[in-house]
Enzyme design. Structure first.
Site, short mmCIF file in Angstrom:
data_model
loop_
_atom_site.label_atom_id
_atom_site.label_comp_id
_atom_site.label_asym_id
_atom_site.label_seq_id
_atom_site.Cartn_x
_atom_site.Cartn_y
_atom_site.Cartn_z
N ASP A 188 7.37 7.35 -113.38
CA ASP A 188 8.50 8.25 -113.16
C ASP A 188 8.53 9.20 -114.35
OD1 ASP A 188 10.87 9.42 -112.44
OD2 ASP A 188 12.03 7.55 -112.40
N LYS A 189 8.94 10.42 -114.08
CA LYS A 189 9.04 11.42 -115.15
C LYS A 189 10.46 11.92 -115.17
CE LYS A 189 9.30 16.01 -115.65
NZ LYS A 189 10.18 16.92 -114.87
#
Ligand code: URA
Length: 435
Positions: free
Chosen positions: A81-82
């Site tokens: 996830d960013k």
């Protein structure tokens, strides 16, 4: 013994240390209403002055994350996830979701709406006709397994306690405490079920953290806290002095993301997307380091794989994937254009991001309140960026708008937000990485 909120507040006020059981009781009380807002607010202010030690911060974050539903995936899926702390013209998520998935990572992205002067990914993607941005958990997980990535607006069922604490922090002058920000962000990341996180912590006039030092402090806290939960984690410290890319606005940013995914687009946006994707592939164990990851990313941008993956995402979520071929016909466009011109020859030496974000909001492209309607077509085009030569009479910015009254409002923000000098350097985009 039953939980006593007055004792709990007193303990923190006097510099004491809370236990895991106490944090679990706090969150239970906040969620069932037995702890009133005024006591939670008093405790937040005590935390603001006394702080939380490493163990307390972990327990607090854990309790926030577990206050609602959580997603989970088998470790072999390498889910990353960013998270960006937000900025103006920041369309990196639109690129990174399909890009990292095209390179073999799984990307789980739960995004919030835009609020204030920064844009939100959900609003941007909603400018694609038919695109559904609120997926049920089952649908989200099955899309992840099928095409390697999914993106959805944050449901109220996910980390609901975090929403309550955030709303109280907002009205008690306790938002700006690094530990509370880190707990807020990491708790929401934990809910998404990824085993690795990449944080893009921005600094500058258009960022939540105004200085590089403050961004560094938050980045260290985010990475350290994520590691407590056994998540591989890294942060990039990046500049948001000026907006990212050439366009700011919901539909316009989708269009620019399609350009980048097609191997074109503004150099700063491509560079940042390749660097952040490099970190995502490093964290996912697909690349040996961020440099190798960035090279893999550039290949996927240039050979069509990233764009094809974006098409899969759009189709899976009900959108019209024809937008990839005919973006200017399919995305909403504003009826009128107003040009701001330079009255001198020289080099653009300043272009502050925040006023540009405020101006877009004034044009109708952002919201003041969560239920405000957005004009997806409103946009600002930056015809020059810091360090670019400008000519007297040449256009510095274009405002794409539908409503004259809103244009007048927007222009007030832009007055004085850019400057022309004899010389100016191109600013650095990525200041550092924190592991
Ligand atoms: N963004 C978040 O998600 N939480 C904060 O506390 C601040 C910014």
């Amino acid at each position: 013994m039953s939980f006593n909120m007055i004792d709990f507040i007193e303990k923190k006020r006097d510099g004491g240390r809370h236990t895991k059981a106490e944090f679990d009781e706090l969150i239970r009380g906040v969620m069932d209403g037995s702890v009133p807002d005024y006591q939670t607010a008093a405790w937040l202010m005590a935390v603001y002055f006394r702080g939380l030690d490493g163990g307390e911060l972990t327990h607090y974050t854990d309790a926030l994350a577990k206050s609602g539903e959580t997603y989970s995936y088998p470790p072999e899926m390498r889910v990353v996830d960013k998270h960006s702390t937000g900025g103006v013209g920041d369309k990196t998520t639109l690129v990174l979701l399909p890009l990292a998935a095209a390179c073999g990572a799984h990307v789980s992205k739960l995004s919030g709406p835009g609020l204030g002067f920064t844009g939100g990914t959900v609003d941007k993607l909603e400018s694609i006709p038919g695109m559904r941005m609120h997926l049920e958990p089952d649908e989200f997980i099955s899309q992840m397994k099928k095409i390697g990535c999914a993106i959805s607006g944050h449901s109220r069922l996910l980390a609901p306690a975090e929403g309550k604490f955030y709303a109280l922090r907002d009205v008690t002058a306790t938002v700006s405490m690094v530990q509370l920000i880190a707990a807020s962000i990491v708790s929401k990341k934990l809910v998404g079920g990824a085993s690795g996180f990449v944080f893009d912590v921005k600094y500058g006039s258009g960022a939540f953290m105004d200085t590089e030092d403050k961004a560094r402090e938050l980045a260290r806290e985010l990475v350290a806290l994520s590691k407590k939960f056994d998540r591989k984690s890294v942060a990039a410290i990046t500049s948001m002095e000026q907006p990212l890319g050439e366009w700011v606005g919901n539909a316009a940013e989708v269009c620019e993301a399609i350009e980048v995914l097609s191997g074109r687009g503004p150099a700063d946006t491509r560079e940042l997307c390749a660097a952040l994707c490099g970190l995502m592939l490093e964290v996912a164990g697909i690349a040996k380091d961020r440099e190798e990851g960035a090279e893999l990313a550039k290949k996927a941008l240039d050979d069509g794989r990233a764009l094809a993956k974006f098409g899969e995402v759009i189709t899976a979520q009900g959108g019209d994937a024809e937008v990839l071929r005919r973006p200017l016909e399919i995305l909403p466009r504003a009826k009128k254009i107003f040009e701001i011109k330079s009255d001198a020859d020289g080099v653009l030496s300043e272009l502050r991001a925040r006023p540009v974000g405020e101006a877009l909001r004034a044009l109708g492209g952002g919201r003041m309140k969560l239920d405000d309607k957005i004009d997806h077509a409103a946009a600002i085009r930056l015809k020059a960026k810091t360090g670019d030569a400008v000519r007297k009479g040449g256009t510095v910015m274009e405002l794409h708008y539908n409503d004259e009254a809103k244009l007048a409002e927007a222009l007030k923000y832009l007055d004085g937000c850019w400057k022309v000098s004899e010389t100016a350097e191109k600013p650095k985009l990525i200041a550092d990485y924190i592991y």
